[in-house]
Write a protein that holds these residues in place. Structure first.
Motif, PDB file in Angstrom:
ATOM      1  N   SER A 191      64.888  64.386  16.350  1.00  8.41           N
ATOM      2  CA  SER A 191      65.497  63.049  16.411  1.00  8.41           C
ATOM      3  C   SER A 191      64.737  62.167  17.399  1.00  8.41           C
ATOM      4  O   SER A 191      64.610  60.958  17.212  1.00  8.41           O
ATOM      5  CB  SER A 191      66.973  63.143  16.783  1.00  8.41           C
ATOM      6  OG  SER A 191      67.130  63.318  18.161  1.00  8.41           O
ATOM      7  N   ARG A 192      64.194  62.800  18.412  1.00  2.80           N
ATOM      8  CA  ARG A 192      63.401  62.061  19.405  1.00  2.80           C
ATOM      9  C   ARG A 192      62.179  61.416  18.731  1.00  2.80           C
ATOM     10  O   ARG A 192      61.854  60.257  18.970  1.00  2.80           O
ATOM     11  CB  ARG A 192      62.955  63.082  20.449  1.00  2.80           C
ATOM     12  CG  ARG A 192      62.079  62.582  21.554  1.00  2.80           C
ATOM     13  CD  ARG A 192      61.537  63.772  22.305  1.00  2.80           C
ATOM     14  NE  ARG A 192      62.588  64.534  22.965  1.00  2.80           N
ATOM     15  CZ  ARG A 192      62.761  64.585  24.275  1.00  2.80           C
ATOM     16  NH1 ARG A 192      61.957  63.924  25.052  1.00  2.80           N
ATOM     17  NH2 ARG A 192      63.715  65.296  24.808  1.00  2.80           N
ATOM     18  N   LEU A 193      61.528  62.177  17.859  1.00  2.00           N
ATOM     19  CA  LEU A 193      60.315  61.668  17.227  1.00  2.00           C
ATOM     20  C   LEU A 193      60.588  60.483  16.317  1.00  2.00           C
ATOM     21  O   LEU A 193      59.863  59.498  16.322  1.00  2.00           O
ATOM     22  CB  LEU A 193      59.614  62.787  16.454  1.00  2.00           C
ATOM     23  CG  LEU A 193      58.838  63.746  17.354  1.00  2.00           C
ATOM     24  CD1 LEU A 193      58.238  64.881  16.557  1.00  2.00           C
ATOM     25  CD2 LEU A 193      57.728  62.995  18.090  1.00  2.00           C
ATOM     26  N   VAL A 194      61.693  60.601  15.559  1.00  2.00           N
ATOM     27  CA  VAL A 194      62.036  59.497  14.641  1.00  2.00           C
ATOM     28  C   VAL A 194      62.304  58.228  15.452  1.00  2.00           C
ATOM     29  O   VAL A 194      61.781  57.144  15.167  1.00  2.00           O
ATOM     30  CB  VAL A 194      63.291  59.870  13.806  1.00  2.00           C
ATOM     31  CG1 VAL A 194      63.773  58.688  13.001  1.00  2.00           C
ATOM     32  CG2 VAL A 194      62.977  61.073  12.922  1.00  2.00           C
ATOM     33  N   ARG A 195      63.099  58.394  16.493  1.00  4.32           N
ATOM     34  CA  ARG A 195      63.489  57.239  17.305  1.00  4.32           C
ATOM     35  C   ARG A 195      62.262  56.606  17.994  1.00  4.32           C
ATOM     36  O   ARG A 195      62.084  55.398  17.987  1.00  4.32           O
ATOM     37  CB  ARG A 195      64.502  57.714  18.358  1.00  4.32           C
ATOM     38  CG  ARG A 195      65.116  56.641  19.208  1.00  4.32           C
ATOM     39  CD  ARG A 195      66.220  57.225  20.067  1.00  4.32           C
ATOM     40  NE  ARG A 195      65.793  58.333  20.910  1.00  4.32           N
ATOM     41  CZ  ARG A 195      65.134  58.187  22.055  1.00  4.32           C
ATOM     42  NH1 ARG A 195      64.848  56.994  22.493  1.00  4.32           N
ATOM     43  NH2 ARG A 195      64.763  59.240  22.774  1.00  4.32           N
ATOM     44  N   LEU A 196      61.406  57.456  18.527  1.00  2.04           N
ATOM     45  CA  LEU A 196      60.293  56.919  19.306  1.00  2.04           C
ATOM     46  C   LEU A 196      59.170  56.374  18.415  1.00  2.04           C
ATOM     47  O   LEU A 196      58.428  55.492  18.824  1.00  2.04           O
ATOM     48  CB  LEU A 196      59.766  57.978  20.272  1.00  2.04           C
ATOM     49  CG  LEU A 196      60.781  58.340  21.364  1.00  2.04           C
ATOM     50  CD1 LEU A 196      60.230  59.397  22.302  1.00  2.04           C
ATOM     51  CD2 LEU A 196      61.198  57.112  22.168  1.00  2.04           C
TER      52      LEU A 196
END
Ligand SMILES: Nc1nc2c(ncn2[C@@H]2O[C@H](COP(=O)(O)OP(=O)(O)OP(=O)(O)O)[C@@H](O)[C@H]2O)c(=O)[nH]1
Length: 402
Positions: A101-106
């Protein structure tokens, strides 16, 4: 008269007898009371070992404190129970955001910050005619985004050649640009963080850079990334120059239950680093991350100190990763820093911070070429989980999504 004097004599004799009797009774008692005092313990007894602790209590001077002698049945009454000490509730640990989820958001944030760069490139390549002026504009756009002159020239050359050979007509410029940018960013570089130590010892990561680039924040964020991956981490606050840095790191650690080894302000950073690694070995930790004070690359004494920190750590465990933290907004100045730090501590990876506040993502390319080491992580905000592993494909896509 004779009888009278006989009486008087009798009374006198009885009186003397009474006095003698009284004296015989009282004097021994007085003698007993008048026994000499015991010698002053403060003189000769000082040389003796302290008496055994009669009841476990000892004064500060190491002498036992005796209780009042037991006084009959009252002495055996149950001692009054001390109130239970109030146990502070353990702070609730945060659960760091997982990688996916971190990757999608960032990725979205990266695209947002780099849109000036990406939009500029695509606008240029979508012109009807790519004349010399257009190519020059393209070069300017790349240089403004900090790609660097050599890399820019290379990219423009390759694009021009491809368009000439493949023909501008029918060529998907976006695809060609993507491929060429990707080649520049180099997807073949190994960007994995060394989080596996040798011989069952922890992997040690040393974090270095100039002042204010975001080292301490990065150490805190990285600890969260590792905790999310279920790794055990110990942090070393070897930035003993700025008291607030150790405090700051302490808070980062507390939030995710990671121990932080600190030293007094102004103490030797190498000894704090040594202690942190020792503690990591003792606790069987997976990773020890050591934060260091910011230092300008032109201060020889401070750079020597950094070399010492690394050498001292390596007396116990080899340093598996030296991360140089660069502020993306400082542009070409970051390259000068990179060069010197790399000479002193053999940088193995770059963390590019504040990429959220900069349209100069091209620095990724420039710094990799300058150092010959990959950008491994990017900082995309001040939030606790705003750190992401750098992925070349995602980075180029983010540029061109704009
Ligand atoms: N926007 C943004 N701010 C960041 C990022 N990383 C760090 N910062 C901010 O940069 C500032 C400096 O961060 P620190 O971690 O204290 O920097 P430092 O390198 O440890 O500082 P010194 O110990 O003085 O050298 C803080 O306000 C951070 O919140 C990032 O990726 N994006």
């Amino acid at each position: 008269m004779d009888t009278l004097s006989e009486y008087i004599w009798l009374i006198l004799v009885l009186g003397v007898l009474a006095v003698v009797l009284l004296a015989a009774l009282v004097v021994p008692r007085l003698r007993r009371r008048a026994r000499p005092l015991p010698p002053d313990r403060s003189s000769s007894d000082d040389l003796l070992p302290p008496p055994p602790e009669a009841d476990g209590r000892t004064t500060d001077a190491g002498t036992a404190v005796l209780d009042e002698p037991p006084a009959g049945p009252a002495a055996v009454t149950e001692p009054e129970l001390a109130p239970e000490p109030e146990v502070a509730p353990a702070p609730e640990l945060e659960r760091p955001e997982g990688a996916a989820s971190r990757l999608v958001r960032l990725r979205q944030r990266l695209a947002g910050s780099q849109n000036v760069f990406g939009r500029g490139l695509l606008a240029l390549l979508s012109r009807d005619r790519l004349d010399d002026d257009a190519w020059e504009d393209l070069e300017d756009t790349l240089i403004t985004a900090d790609v660097g002159v050599a890399a820019t020239t290379e990219l423009v050359e390759r694009l021009r050649n491809r368009l000439r050979i493949e023909g501008a007509e029918g060529t998907d410029l976006r695809t060609v640009l993507r491929e060429e940018l990707l080649t520049l960013v180099d997807p073949t570089l190994d960007r994995t963080l060394a989080t596996q130590g040798a011989d069952g010892k922890p992997a040690v990561t040393l974090v270095v850079g100039v002042n204010g680039t975001g080292k301490t924040t990065t150490v805190g964020k990285l600890a969260r990334v590792l905790v999310a991956e279920e790794k055990s981490v110990v942090l070393g606050a070897a930035d003993t120059f700025r008291a607030a840095a150790a405090e700051q790191l302490g808070t980062w650690g507390e939030r995710v239950g990671v121990p932080v080894v600190r030293g007094p302000e102004g103490s030797d950073p190498a000894s704090v680093a040594f202690e942190a690694v020792r503690s990591g070995v003792e606790q069987d930790a997976d990773v020890v991350i050591v934060d260091t004070a910011g230092r300008l690359q032109n201060k020889a004494g401070l750079m020597d100190e950094l070399g010492k920190v690394k050498r001292v750590i390596e007396k116990q465990v080899p340093v598996s990763e030296v991360l140089l933290v660069l502020d993306a907004t400082t542009g070409q100045n970051g390259l000068a820093q990179a060069r010197v730090f790399s000479e002193v501590v053999n940088v193995t990876g770059v963390v590019l911070t504040k990429l959220d506040g900069s349209a100069k993502g091209g620095i990724v390319v420039a710094v990799q070429r300058e150092l010959g080491v990959p950008v491994k992580l990017v900082g995309l905000g001040e939030g606790a989980d705003d750190l992401a592993p750098f992925d070349a494909g995602a980075f180029v896509d983010a540029l061109l999504e704009a």
